[in-house]
Write an enzyme that holds these catalytic residues in place. Structure first.
Site, PDB file in Angstrom:
ATOM      1  N   SER A  41       0.780  -1.222   0.000  1.00 52.12           N
ATOM      2  CA  SER A  41       0.000   0.000   0.000  1.00 52.12           C
ATOM      3  C   SER A  41       0.823   1.290   0.000  1.00 52.12           C
ATOM      4  O   SER A  41       1.553   1.567  -0.947  1.00 52.12           O
ATOM      5  CB  SER A  41      -0.981  -0.033   1.166  1.00 52.12           C
ATOM      6  OG  SER A  41      -1.975   0.932   0.987  1.00 52.12           O
ATOM      7  N   ASP A  92      -9.855  -6.656  -3.621  1.00 50.12           N
ATOM      8  CA  ASP A  92      -9.343  -5.290  -3.733  1.00 50.12           C
ATOM      9  C   ASP A  92      -9.675  -4.814  -5.142  1.00 50.12           C
ATOM     10  O   ASP A  92      -8.913  -5.017  -6.077  1.00 50.12           O
ATOM     11  CB  ASP A  92      -7.832  -5.259  -3.487  1.00 50.12           C
ATOM     12  CG  ASP A  92      -7.253  -3.853  -3.533  1.00 50.12           C
ATOM     13  OD1 ASP A  92      -7.999  -2.899  -3.823  1.00 50.12           O
ATOM     14  OD2 ASP A  92      -6.044  -3.725  -3.276  1.00 50.12           O
ATOM     15  N   HIS A 119      -7.817  -5.389   0.218  1.00 46.02           N
ATOM     16  CA  HIS A 119      -6.594  -4.616  -0.011  1.00 46.02           C
ATOM     17  C   HIS A 119      -5.457  -5.066   0.906  1.00 46.02           C
ATOM     18  O   HIS A 119      -4.333  -5.232   0.459  1.00 46.02           O
ATOM     19  CB  HIS A 119      -6.882  -3.124   0.181  1.00 46.02           C
ATOM     20  CG  HIS A 119      -5.689  -2.256   0.017  1.00 46.02           C
ATOM     21  ND1 HIS A 119      -5.042  -2.123  -1.203  1.00 46.02           N
ATOM     22  CD2 HIS A 119      -5.011  -1.494   0.905  1.00 46.02           C
ATOM     23  CE1 HIS A 119      -4.011  -1.305  -1.049  1.00 46.02           C
ATOM     24  NE2 HIS A 119      -3.975  -0.916   0.215  1.00 46.02           N
TER      25      HIS A 119
END
Length: 141
Positions: A41, A92, A119
């Site tokens: 991320s 995601d 995610h």
């Protein structure tokens, strides 16, 4: 990472060059030469510019739906020679597919999808995540 979470903002990481220098410094201080960089991320803001500028310092790269992939061109990605495992959760629907679209331009990549994970696939399905990571690490030997 400086400027994220509860850490105070840091001038040195305000630019991509600064983030490369910061990550390079961290790896040097830890005595790490040619590590595998796992980048989930938000860490993409540090890992992607480092990969493009100093990918030769890495044994491998494992982006997990990182941010910032659209900041670079297909041509820039095609210059990278670092073995890469692109990982994302199949639930995601935003960042995972977006990152995959850009990262597919890396020449030495393969893709792994974690089923029934969002995610943060490493939190949703830690066993599947670790299986993919360990498989990638064994492949690099």
């Amino acid at each position: 990472m400086p400027g994220y979470g509860n850490s105070p903002p840091a001038e040195m990481v305000a630019t991509a060059q600064g983030r490369v220098a910061f990550l390079d410094h961290v790896l040097q201080e830890l005595g790490m030469w040619r590590p595998v960089l796992v980048s989930p991320s938000m860490s993409g803001r540090f890992a992607l510019p480092f990969l493009l500028a100093r990918g030769d310092r890495l044994s491998g790269f494992m982006p997990v739906a990182p941010v910032g992939t659209k900041d670079y061109t297909a041509e820039q990605y095609q210059q990278v020679q670092t073995p890469t495992l692109i990982l994302y959760g199949d639930r995601d629907t935003g960042l995972g597919p977006q990152a995959l679209q850009s990262l597919r331009h890396l020449p030495w990549h393969r893709v792994a999808m974690v089923p029934d994970a969002g995610h943060a696939c490493y939190l949703d399905k830690p066993e599947d995540f670790h299986r993919a990571l360990l498989g990638f690490l064994h492949q690099l030997k």
